[in-house]
Design a protein around this motif. Structure first.
Motif, PDB file in Angstrom:
ATOM      1  N   TYR A  54      -5.866  -0.775  17.109  1.00 17.63           N
ATOM      2  CA  TYR A  54      -5.439  -1.236  15.791  1.00 17.63           C
ATOM      3  C   TYR A  54      -6.286  -2.407  15.274  1.00 17.63           C
ATOM      4  CZ  TYR A  54      -1.202   1.491  16.707  1.00 17.63           C
ATOM      5  OH  TYR A  54      -0.308   2.499  16.984  1.00 17.63           O
ATOM      6  N   GLU A  55      -7.320  -2.769  15.997  1.00 14.41           N
ATOM      7  CA  GLU A  55      -8.177  -3.869  15.533  1.00 14.41           C
ATOM      8  C   GLU A  55      -8.912  -3.479  14.261  1.00 14.41           C
ATOM      9  OE1 GLU A  55     -10.835  -5.176  18.536  1.00 14.41           O
ATOM     10  OE2 GLU A  55      -9.258  -6.048  19.799  1.00 14.41           O
ATOM     11  N   LEU A  56      -9.084  -4.463  13.387  1.00 14.65           N
ATOM     12  CA  LEU A  56      -9.786  -4.232  12.127  1.00 14.65           C
ATOM     13  C   LEU A  56     -11.293  -4.401  12.308  1.00 14.65           C
ATOM     14  CD1 LEU A  56      -7.411  -6.205   9.740  1.00 14.65           C
ATOM     15  CD2 LEU A  56      -7.589  -3.713   9.968  1.00 14.65           C
ATOM     16  N   THR A  57     -12.029  -3.663  11.525  1.00 12.92           N
ATOM     17  CA  THR A  57     -13.492  -3.731  11.500  1.00 12.92           C
ATOM     18  C   THR A  57     -13.932  -3.925  10.058  1.00 12.92           C
ATOM     19  OG1 THR A  57     -13.681  -2.253  13.413  1.00 12.92           O
ATOM     20  CG2 THR A  57     -15.617  -2.439  11.989  1.00 12.92           C
ATOM     21  N   ALA A  58     -14.996  -4.691   9.858  1.00 12.01           N
ATOM     22  CA  ALA A  58     -15.532  -4.855   8.507  1.00 12.01           C
ATOM     23  C   ALA A  58     -15.826  -3.483   7.903  1.00 12.01           C
ATOM     24  CB  ALA A  58     -16.800  -5.706   8.551  1.00 12.01           C
ATOM     25  N   GLY A  59     -15.341  -3.258   6.695  1.00 16.26           N
ATOM     26  CA  GLY A  59     -15.490  -1.963   6.046  1.00 16.26           C
ATOM     27  C   GLY A  59     -14.217  -1.141   6.071  1.00 16.26           C
ATOM     28  N   ASP A  60     -13.226  -1.569   6.874  1.00 12.68           N
ATOM     29  CA  ASP A  60     -11.912  -0.935   6.807  1.00 12.68           C
ATOM     30  C   ASP A  60     -11.249  -1.296   5.480  1.00 12.68           C
ATOM     31  OD1 ASP A  60     -12.127   0.180   9.330  1.00 12.68           O
ATOM     32  OD2 ASP A  60     -10.941  -1.371  10.328  1.00 12.68           O
ATOM     33  N   ILE A  61     -10.241  -0.536   5.107  1.00 11.89           N
ATOM     34  CA  ILE A  61      -9.445  -0.817   3.909  1.00 11.89           C
ATOM     35  C   ILE A  61      -7.978  -0.884   4.322  1.00 11.89           C
ATOM     36  CG2 ILE A  61      -8.712   0.045   1.646  1.00 11.89           C
ATOM     37  CD1 ILE A  61     -11.450   1.562   1.579  1.00 11.89           C
ATOM     38  N   LEU A  62      -7.276  -1.914   3.895  1.00 11.91           N
ATOM     39  CA  LEU A  62      -5.844  -2.029   4.132  1.00 11.91           C
ATOM     40  C   LEU A  62      -5.090  -1.737   2.842  1.00 11.91           C
ATOM     41  CD1 LEU A  62      -5.574  -5.210   6.384  1.00 11.91           C
ATOM     42  CD2 LEU A  62      -5.307  -2.813   7.075  1.00 11.91           C
ATOM     43  N   LEU A  63      -3.923  -1.096   2.982  1.00 14.59           N
ATOM     44  CA  LEU A  63      -3.132  -0.727   1.816  1.00 14.59           C
ATOM     45  C   LEU A  63      -1.653  -0.868   2.177  1.00 14.59           C
ATOM     46  CD1 LEU A  63      -3.893   2.091  -0.621  1.00 14.59           C
ATOM     47  CD2 LEU A  63      -1.644   2.101   0.442  1.00 14.59           C
ATOM     48  N   THR A  64      -0.872  -1.463   1.282  1.00 16.02           N
ATOM     49  CA  THR A  64       0.558  -1.605   1.538  1.00 16.02           C
ATOM     50  C   THR A  64       1.246  -0.254   1.368  1.00 16.02           C
ATOM     51  OG1 THR A  64       0.916  -2.239  -0.779  1.00 16.02           O
ATOM     52  CG2 THR A  64       0.659  -4.022   0.815  1.00 16.02           C
ATOM     53  N   ARG A  65       2.200   0.029   2.263  1.00  9.73           N
ATOM     54  CA  ARG A  65       2.896   1.323   2.195  1.00  9.73           C
ATOM     55  C   ARG A  65       4.385   1.179   1.946  1.00  9.73           C
ATOM     56  NH1 ARG A  65       5.156   3.573   7.024  1.00  9.73           N
ATOM     57  NH2 ARG A  65       5.169   2.133   8.785  1.00  9.73           N
ATOM     58  N   THR A  66       4.897  -0.041   1.896  1.00  6.50           N
ATOM     59  CA  THR A  66       6.311  -0.261   1.586  1.00  6.50           C
ATOM     60  C   THR A  66       6.416  -1.339   0.515  1.00  6.50           C
ATOM     61  OG1 THR A  66       6.581  -1.953   3.306  1.00  6.50           O
ATOM     62  CG2 THR A  66       7.036   0.330   3.918  1.00  6.50           C
ATOM     63  N   GLY A  67       7.608  -1.436  -0.096  1.00  9.11           N
ATOM     64  CA  GLY A  67       7.781  -2.426  -1.154  1.00  9.11           C
ATOM     65  C   GLY A  67       6.918  -2.063  -2.348  1.00  9.11           C
ATOM     66  N   THR A  68       6.006  -2.959  -2.712  1.00 13.62           N
ATOM     67  CA  THR A  68       5.028  -2.662  -3.766  1.00 13.62           C
ATOM     68  C   THR A  68       3.879  -1.899  -3.128  1.00 13.62           C
ATOM     69  OG1 THR A  68       5.641  -4.731  -4.859  1.00 13.62           O
ATOM     70  CG2 THR A  68       3.637  -3.647  -5.627  1.00 13.62           C
ATOM     71  N   ALA A  69       4.064  -0.606  -2.972  1.00  9.32           N
ATOM     72  CA  ALA A  69       3.067   0.214  -2.279  1.00  9.32           C
ATOM     73  C   ALA A  69       1.798   0.335  -3.111  1.00  9.32           C
ATOM     74  CB  ALA A  69       3.639   1.593  -1.988  1.00  9.32           C
ATOM     75  N   GLY A  70       0.658   0.355  -2.418  1.00  8.20           N
ATOM     76  CA  GLY A  70      -0.601   0.614  -3.091  1.00  8.20           C
ATOM     77  C   GLY A  70      -1.529  -0.566  -3.227  1.00  8.20           C
ATOM     78  N   ARG A  71      -1.046  -1.805  -3.011  1.00 11.19           N
ATOM     79  CA  ARG A  71      -1.973  -2.945  -3.068  1.00 11.19           C
ATOM     80  C   ARG A  71      -2.973  -2.788  -1.923  1.00 11.19           C
ATOM     81  NH1 ARG A  71       0.008  -7.464  -1.708  1.00 11.19           N
ATOM     82  NH2 ARG A  71       2.092  -6.809  -1.082  1.00 11.19           N
ATOM     83  N   CYS A  72      -4.242  -3.007  -2.220  1.00  9.12           N
ATOM     84  CA  CYS A  72      -5.265  -2.740  -1.210  1.00  9.12           C
ATOM     85  C   CYS A  72      -6.262  -3.881  -1.115  1.00  9.12           C
ATOM     86  CB  CYS A  72      -5.980  -1.422  -1.499  1.00  9.12           C
ATOM     87  SG  CYS A  72      -6.809  -1.372  -3.107  1.00  9.12           S
ATOM     88  N   ALA A  73      -6.984  -3.902   0.000  1.00  7.08           N
ATOM     89  CA  ALA A  73      -7.975  -4.953   0.228  1.00  7.08           C
ATOM     90  C   ALA A  73      -9.061  -4.438   1.151  1.00  7.08           C
ATOM     91  CB  ALA A  73      -7.327  -6.195   0.838  1.00  7.08           C
ATOM     92  N   LEU A  74     -10.273  -4.887   0.904  1.00  4.64           N
ATOM     93  CA  LEU A  74     -11.413  -4.579   1.763  1.00  4.64           C
ATOM     94  C   LEU A  74     -11.447  -5.572   2.914  1.00  4.64           C
ATOM     95  CD1 LEU A  74     -14.098  -2.968   2.178  1.00  4.64           C
ATOM     96  CD2 LEU A  74     -15.221  -4.772   0.852  1.00  4.64           C
ATOM     97  N   VAL A  75     -11.593  -5.085   4.124  1.00  4.23           N
ATOM     98  CA  VAL A  75     -11.720  -5.959   5.290  1.00  4.23           C
ATOM     99  C   VAL A  75     -13.169  -6.407   5.411  1.00  4.23           C
ATOM    100  CG1 VAL A  75     -11.458  -6.148   7.790  1.00  4.23           C
ATOM    101  CG2 VAL A  75      -9.828  -4.781   6.462  1.00  4.23           C
ATOM    102  N   THR A  76     -13.387  -7.707   5.448  1.00  3.97           N
ATOM    103  CA  THR A  76     -14.734  -8.264   5.625  1.00  3.97           C
ATOM    104  C   THR A  76     -14.873  -8.785   7.051  1.00  3.97           C
ATOM    105  OG1 THR A  76     -14.071 -10.479   4.892  1.00  3.97           O
ATOM    106  CG2 THR A  76     -14.793  -8.909   3.186  1.00  3.97           C
TER     107      THR A  76
END
Length: 223
Positions: free
Chosen positions: A80-102
């Motif tokens: 489950y470790e993040l790598t630069a270039g991954d994308i995170l996205l919320t799936r509950t509550g306000t679903a769909g907010r996203c961010a680029l992992v640097t």
């Protein structure tokens, strides 16, 4: 049908479901009860929370407010470790907010209410375009229309994988991603400046109100 499903790709563009672009679409791991109060200041691997996704970037608090997973447990969660270039996205509550992992958050873990989109290594340079696409109004409306209602609205990974993605030719895709990523970076820089200025203002106000500093004195230089 939503507007996104009805869009006709321009000449030279293509349309593919999100699942076909990703190497994996994975929700974050659940934390154990004994891990709930541990923070980055205590040591361990820090955890990205849904609240940290702002302006298509990850914006975390100070170490004392960032949750962390103990080193021993984190080794079990290496997948489950993040790598630069991954994308995170919320799936509950306000679903769909996203961010680029640097690179700043490479090696961190992510909350169970987040989904990690990982592109194949050869296509990691397309992540900036995909973040821009997912944060656009048409994609956000598509996600909102498919978020299941309830006490806490949620978006299933299977449904997310069906999201249609319009893809321009590779060169144009890179240019679009670069332009919008540069603006996201500028927004993040201004956010950091605003946060530092608020903290400086609070420190200065405390000094003035307690008589430690008088109007007209040279104020301390903010760090």
């Amino acid at each position: 049908m939503t507007a996104l499903d009805e869009l006709v790709p321009p000449d030279g563009w293509s349309r593919r479901p999100l699942r076909e672009l990703c190497e994996s679409i994975q929700a974050g791991p659940n934390r154990r009860a004994g891990e709930m109060r541990r923070t980055q200041a205590d040591g361990g691997v820090p955890l990205v929370l849904p609240r940290d996704l702002r302006g298509q970037r990850i914006d975390t608090a100070e170490a004392a407010a960032v949750p962390a997973i103990p080193w021993e447990r984190a080794r079990e969660l290496a997948g489950y470790e993040l790598t630069a270039g991954d994308i995170l996205l919320t799936r509950t509550g306000t679903a769909g907010r996203c961010a680029l992992v640097t690179q700043e958050h490479a090696g961190w873990l992510f909350h169970s209410n987040l989904v990690r989109l990982r592109l194949p290594e050869a296509r990691r340079n397309e992540a900036a375009y995909l973040v821009a696409y997912l944060s656009a109004t048409s994609a956000q409306d598509w996600i909102a229309s498919r978020t299941a209602g309830g006490v806490i609205p949620s978006l299933s990974i299977r449904t997310l994988g069906e999201l249609p993605v319009l893809l321009p030719p590779a060169g144009e895709q890179a240019r679009i991603g670069a332009v919008l990523a540069a603006l996201d970076d500028k927004i993040q820089a201004h956010t950091d400046i605003a946060r530092a200025t608020r903290a400086y203002r609070a420190t200065l106000a405390e000094a003035l109100m307690n008589g430690l500093l008088r109007p007209g004195d040279d104020p301390p230089v903010p760090s």
